[in-house]
Design an enzyme around this catalytic site. Structure first.
Site, PDB file in Angstrom:
ATOM      1  N   VAL A  22      45.564  39.720  33.640  1.00 45.36           N
ATOM      2  CA  VAL A  22      45.534  40.770  32.895  1.00 45.36           C
ATOM      3  C   VAL A  22      46.831  41.976  33.095  1.00 45.36           C
ATOM      4  O   VAL A  22      47.647  42.229  31.988  1.00 45.36           O
ATOM      5  CB  VAL A  22      44.158  41.705  32.762  1.00 45.36           C
ATOM      6  CG1 VAL A  22      44.516  42.908  31.909  1.00 45.36           C
ATOM      7  CG2 VAL A  22      43.163  40.800  32.724  1.00 45.36           C
ATOM      8  N   ASP A  40      50.612  45.919  43.027  1.00 43.98           N
ATOM      9  CA  ASP A  40      49.677  45.077  43.587  1.00 43.98           C
ATOM     10  C   ASP A  40      49.576  45.111  45.173  1.00 43.98           C
ATOM     11  O   ASP A  40      50.666  45.129  45.737  1.00 43.98           O
ATOM     12  CB  ASP A  40      50.101  43.620  43.095  1.00 43.98           C
ATOM     13  CG  ASP A  40      48.624  42.652  43.142  1.00 43.98           C
ATOM     14  OD1 ASP A  40      48.160  42.230  41.889  1.00 43.98           O
ATOM     15  OD2 ASP A  40      48.152  42.501  44.217  1.00 43.98           O
ATOM     16  N   ARG A  45      51.663  38.220  46.501  1.00 48.32           N
ATOM     17  CA  ARG A  45      52.116  38.245  44.927  1.00 48.32           C
ATOM     18  C   ARG A  45      53.255  39.048  44.662  1.00 48.32           C
ATOM     19  O   ARG A  45      53.934  38.250  43.824  1.00 48.32           O
ATOM     20  CB  ARG A  45      50.418  38.921  44.556  1.00 48.32           C
ATOM     21  CG  ARG A  45      50.718  39.095  42.994  1.00 48.32           C
ATOM     22  CD  ARG A  45      50.613  37.766  42.238  1.00 48.32           C
ATOM     23  NE  ARG A  45      50.331  38.272  40.767  1.00 48.32           N
ATOM     24  CZ  ARG A  45      50.617  37.162  39.827  1.00 48.32           C
ATOM     25  NH1 ARG A  45      51.177  36.082  40.371  1.00 48.32           N
ATOM     26  NH2 ARG A  45      50.242  37.442  38.753  1.00 48.32           N
ATOM     27  N   THR A  90      36.839  43.146  38.067  1.00 48.54           N
ATOM     28  CA  THR A  90      35.557  43.774  38.037  1.00 48.54           C
ATOM     29  C   THR A  90      34.312  42.667  38.195  1.00 48.54           C
ATOM     30  O   THR A  90      33.761  42.263  37.352  1.00 48.54           O
ATOM     31  CB  THR A  90      35.035  44.704  36.755  1.00 48.54           C
ATOM     32  OG1 THR A  90      35.404  43.912  35.793  1.00 48.54           O
ATOM     33  CG2 THR A  90      35.942  45.972  36.867  1.00 48.54           C
ATOM     34  N   THR A 127      36.866  45.502  32.786  1.00 47.80           N
ATOM     35  CA  THR A 127      35.701  45.351  32.123  1.00 47.80           C
ATOM     36  C   THR A 127      34.657  46.230  32.957  1.00 47.80           C
ATOM     37  O   THR A 127      34.262  45.806  34.034  1.00 47.80           O
ATOM     38  CB  THR A 127      35.378  44.076  31.608  1.00 47.80           C
ATOM     39  OG1 THR A 127      36.394  43.565  31.034  1.00 47.80           O
ATOM     40  CG2 THR A 127      34.021  43.924  30.838  1.00 47.80           C
ATOM     41  N   CYS A 267      35.310  36.669  33.168  1.00 47.95           N
ATOM     42  CA  CYS A 267      34.796  37.403  32.041  1.00 47.95           C
ATOM     43  C   CYS A 267      33.561  36.908  31.623  1.00 47.95           C
ATOM     44  O   CYS A 267      32.407  37.730  31.885  1.00 47.95           O
ATOM     45  CB  CYS A 267      35.691  37.196  30.856  1.00 47.95           C
ATOM     46  SG  CYS A 267      37.309  38.407  31.065  1.00 47.95           S
ATOM     47  N   ARG A 332      38.548  31.564  39.760  1.00 51.90           N
ATOM     48  CA  ARG A 332      37.546  32.439  39.978  1.00 51.90           C
ATOM     49  C   ARG A 332      36.264  32.213  39.208  1.00 51.90           C
ATOM     50  O   ARG A 332      36.181  31.794  38.008  1.00 51.90           O
ATOM     51  CB  ARG A 332      38.077  33.793  39.433  1.00 51.90           C
ATOM     52  CG  ARG A 332      39.058  34.316  40.340  1.00 51.90           C
ATOM     53  CD  ARG A 332      39.867  35.765  39.718  1.00 51.90           C
ATOM     54  NE  ARG A 332      40.405  35.301  38.308  1.00 51.90           N
ATOM     55  CZ  ARG A 332      40.832  36.413  37.578  1.00 51.90           C
ATOM     56  NH1 ARG A 332      40.716  37.497  37.603  1.00 51.90           N
ATOM     57  NH2 ARG A 332      41.458  36.023  36.175  1.00 51.90           N
TER      58      ARG A 332
END
Length: 430
Positions: A22, A40, A45, A90, A127, A267, A332
């Protein structure tokens, strides 16, 4: 009465906190129009991105280099920021309860560098259930910074709508829902987000409204997919392929076609639990939401058991695909992992092949070995779990090379429905 905001739109200094699927595309888009820094906490990364490599494959090296995005793992490098945008994950915990630690961690890091009377805006894109931004994050910012919300800093929310691997609905093309804690904040956010997307902005009635809109977007998809998974099991008992049934039903003008299968990822497989958590806090049992989750979470065992039943014994199984969806490297919350665990528990020897999954990440997160040489051997059963492009183009000979005579081809997503298999191979699909 609130204090007027500082820094007029157009000269905003923006920090995006969290550079995953995102945050990175958003930061790159913002950097084209504003002074933007991406933060980050993963130093590896940051090093990869500085070298032009995005492991998520969402941003190309040329796009990253041309954006002008500054990068850092230190929140202190964003201390003069006007707008903070939080895009951290989240997830849910082992009991499927919301895990707000990443959001609160980002919130606390920002609180440490907030300045008095700066009029800084903190926008959350992660979210959450309705109320987290104002009732959880706001008080935490005040507690740790000693500053006053509505005077020293302001809150906003703009739900992320990134779909990994989707090159059509990118952050610079979609409609961005926005909401601020007052009209001035909302308009400032409208100017910022409106500058980076051709899809325009939608001003939600409130921050809680925007939070609620996001969480039901994915809950709705989860419920629709659950219906597909349930009817796939019903039709399977009478010898029908759900894909054949859907082809026929889809000829009706108002039929909504969703595909059955495993529902994982960050998600759809997670967000309904945020909604159900809030509902239960309010004393309500969200029967439809939880029923959908139960069906979809149960698909892993269903698929493993169906494969075992058709094999009739424990054998050597090749799992094609480990990521949570096709053509992305994202591991994930992959439900393929649960299928593998079930098959191993039954007694099968499972080999995993995935051209996109990072072998080190698979080993670290799940203790699983991704075998690059897996296609050089033959198996009693092959399960096409994730329809990567690498697999979608196979013909009957390609498939036969990795399946023993009399073996089973389990085509979960129906990618080989039109492929003619040798007569000595058995086929099964939803």
């Amino acid at each position: 009465m609130t204090t007027p905001l500082s820094s007029p739109p157009g000269g905003e200094r923006i920090a995006v906190i969290g550079l995953g699927y995102v945050g990175l595309p958003l930061a790159v888009a913002l950097a084209r129009r504003f002074d933007c820094i991406g933060i980050d906490i993963d130093s590896n990364r940051i090093a990869e991105l500085k070298a032009g490599h995005d492991r998520t494959r969402e941003v190309t090296p040329d796009t990253l280099a041309d954006s002008g995005l500054r990068l850092s793992e230190c929140i202190e490098d964003a201390q003069d920021t006007d707008i903070f945008i939080v895009t951290v994950p989240t997830p849910v915990d082992s009991a499927n309860q919301p895990d707000l630690r990443p959001v609160l961690g980002a919130t606390r890091a920002i609180a440490a560098i907030l300045k008095r009377n700066a009029g800084t805006i903190l926008v959350y894109e992660s979210t959450v259930y309705p109320g987290v931004t104002e009732d959880v994050c706001g008080p935490e910012l005040e507690r740790l910074s000693g500053l006053k919300r509505g005077v020293d800093f302001f809150l906003g929310y703009s739900p992320e709508r990134i779909n990994p691997g989707d090159r059509e609905h990118t952050v610079d093309r979609i409609t961005k829902v926005i909401a601020g804690e007052n009209a001035e904040v909302t308009e400032r956010l409208a100017t910022i987000y409106g500058a980076v997307t051709s899809g325009g902005v939608f001003r939600a009635a409130s921050i809680k409204t925007a939070e609620a809109a996001k969480v039901i977007e994915n809950a709705q998809r989860d419920i629709n997919i659950a219906f597909m998974n349930e009817i796939a099991q019903i039709f399977g008992k009478i010898g029908l392929s759900v894909h054949d049934v859907l082809d026929a039903a889809n000829t009706k003008w108002n039929f909504l076609r969703f595909a059955p299968g495993l529902v994982g990822g960050h998600c759809i497989g997670v967000d309904p639990y945020y909604l159900s958590y809030k509902a239960q806090q309010l004393g309500m049992l969200p029967r439809v939401v939880l029923a959908g989750r139960s069906i979809n979470d149960g698909m892993s065992n269903y698929l493993a058991d169906e494969v075992h039943s058709r094999l009739g014994k424990a054998g050597r199984v090749l799992m094609l695909g480990l990521t949570f969806k096709e053509d992305v490297p994202d591991l994930r919350n992959s439900k393929v992992v649960n299928v593998i665990e079930r098959l191993k528990w039954i007694g099968h020897e499972v080999t995993i092949h995935d051209p996109l999954a990072d072998p080190q990440e698979a080993a670290h997160e799940y203790g699983l070995h991704v075998d690059a040489a897996a296609l050089d051997r033959r198996y009693d059963a092959v399960i096409a779990a994730v329809p990567h492009a690498r697999y979608r183009g196979w013909n009957g000979e390609d498939i036969a090379r990795i399946v023993e005579s009399g073996g089973l081809v389990a085509d979960i997503k129906g990618i080989w429905r039109d492929v003619e298999l040798p007569p000595d191979l058995r086929r099964w699909q939803l």
